[in-house]
Design a protein around this motif. Structure first.
Motif, PDB file in Angstrom:
ATOM      1  N   LEU A 128      20.549 -48.292   6.161  1.00 38.76           N
ATOM      2  CA  LEU A 128      21.980 -48.084   5.968  1.00 38.76           C
ATOM      3  C   LEU A 128      22.216 -46.778   5.220  1.00 38.76           C
ATOM      4  N   LEU A 129      23.072 -45.930   5.773  1.00 36.64           N
ATOM      5  CA  LEU A 129      23.480 -44.713   5.081  1.00 36.64           C
ATOM      6  C   LEU A 129      24.593 -45.112   4.111  1.00 36.64           C
ATOM      7  N   CYS A 130      24.292 -45.011   2.834  1.00 37.50           N
ATOM      8  CA  CYS A 130      25.170 -45.543   1.787  1.00 37.50           C
ATOM      9  C   CYS A 130      25.709 -44.422   0.910  1.00 37.50           C
ATOM     10  N   GLU A 131      26.986 -44.524   0.592  1.00 36.21           N
ATOM     11  CA  GLU A 131      27.590 -43.598  -0.368  1.00 36.21           C
ATOM     12  C   GLU A 131      27.899 -44.389  -1.630  1.00 36.21           C
ATOM     13  N   ILE A 132      27.597 -43.803  -2.774  1.00 33.15           N
ATOM     14  CA  ILE A 132      27.765 -44.484  -4.056  1.00 33.15           C
ATOM     15  C   ILE A 132      28.803 -43.721  -4.878  1.00 33.15           C
ATOM     16  N   PHE A 133      29.758 -44.494  -5.391  1.00 31.78           N
ATOM     17  CA  PHE A 133      30.834 -43.945  -6.223  1.00 31.78           C
ATOM     18  C   PHE A 133      30.745 -44.552  -7.613  1.00 31.78           C
ATOM     19  N   LYS A 134      31.087 -43.762  -8.633  1.00 32.93           N
ATOM     20  CA  LYS A 134      31.200 -44.322  -9.975  1.00 32.93           C
ATOM     21  C   LYS A 134      32.669 -44.482 -10.309  1.00 32.93           C
ATOM     22  N   TYR A 179      29.128 -49.287  -3.901  1.00 29.65           N
ATOM     23  CA  TYR A 179      28.277 -48.858  -2.789  1.00 29.65           C
ATOM     24  C   TYR A 179      29.009 -49.179  -1.486  1.00 29.65           C
ATOM     25  N   VAL A 180      29.109 -48.218  -0.580  1.00 28.18           N
ATOM     26  CA  VAL A 180      29.776 -48.443   0.707  1.00 28.18           C
ATOM     27  C   VAL A 180      28.970 -47.796   1.833  1.00 28.18           C
ATOM     28  N   ASP A 181      29.238 -48.257   3.046  1.00 30.10           N
ATOM     29  CA  ASP A 181      28.668 -47.640   4.241  1.00 30.10           C
ATOM     30  C   ASP A 181      29.331 -46.271   4.383  1.00 30.10           C
ATOM     31  N   VAL A 230      29.056 -40.015  -6.276  1.00 25.05           N
ATOM     32  CA  VAL A 230      27.869 -39.683  -7.066  1.00 25.05           C
ATOM     33  C   VAL A 230      26.785 -39.126  -6.156  1.00 25.05           C
ATOM     34  N   PHE A 231      26.419 -39.882  -5.121  1.00 23.76           N
ATOM     35  CA  PHE A 231      25.456 -39.389  -4.143  1.00 23.76           C
ATOM     36  C   PHE A 231      25.423 -40.281  -2.916  1.00 23.76           C
ATOM     37  N   THR A 232      24.736 -39.779  -1.900  1.00 23.49           N
ATOM     38  CA  THR A 232      24.555 -40.496  -0.642  1.00 23.49           C
ATOM     39  C   THR A 232      23.067 -40.694  -0.443  1.00 23.49           C
ATOM     40  N   MET A 233      22.691 -41.895   0.027  1.00 20.62           N
ATOM     41  CA  MET A 233      21.272 -42.166   0.250  1.00 20.62           C
ATOM     42  C   MET A 233      21.090 -43.159   1.386  1.00 20.62           C
TER      43      MET A 233
END
Length: 104
Positions: free
Chosen positions: A5-11, A21-23, A45-48
């Motif tokens: 899953l390509l996930c984007e993380i927000f603070k 954490y979202v798709d 914050v970042f994408t992983m």
């Protein structure tokens, strides 16, 4: 459940150590407005890429992927504060104050 899953993380802009954490493909669209109102302005914050063998610091990657698959997001709450450490600190301060300023 997806195996990748390509996930984007927000603070959170309001709460320290709260993350969302979202798709990456769907973004914040699945996140309820009420949650976003409490969360504050999401700060990217970042994408992983999440995979089953990936290790995350404070959460289980399988739980994150499952929550995103089921509801569209995963909310990581701040860690619980250790109340007893505050009590120890207060006791030390009180003892120090009592030694410096004894009662007559």
């Amino acid at each position: 459940m997806s195996d990748k899953l390509l996930c984007e993380i927000f603070k959170s802009s309001r709460k320290d150590e709260m993350y969302l954490y979202v798709d990456k493909r769907k973004g914040l669209t699945p996140v309820p407005e009420a949650l976003l109102a409490t969360f504050g302005k999401p700060v990217a914050v970042f994408t992983m890429i999440l995979t089953a063998d990936k290790k995350l610091a404070r959460v289980n990657v399988d739980d994150v992927i499952a929550a995103i698959d089921e509801q569209g997001f995963y909310l990581q709450m701040p860690p619980a504060k250790e109340d007893y450490l505050l009590d120890v600190h207060r006791a030390q301060l009180n003892a120090r104050d009592a030694a410096q300023y004894p009662l007559p």
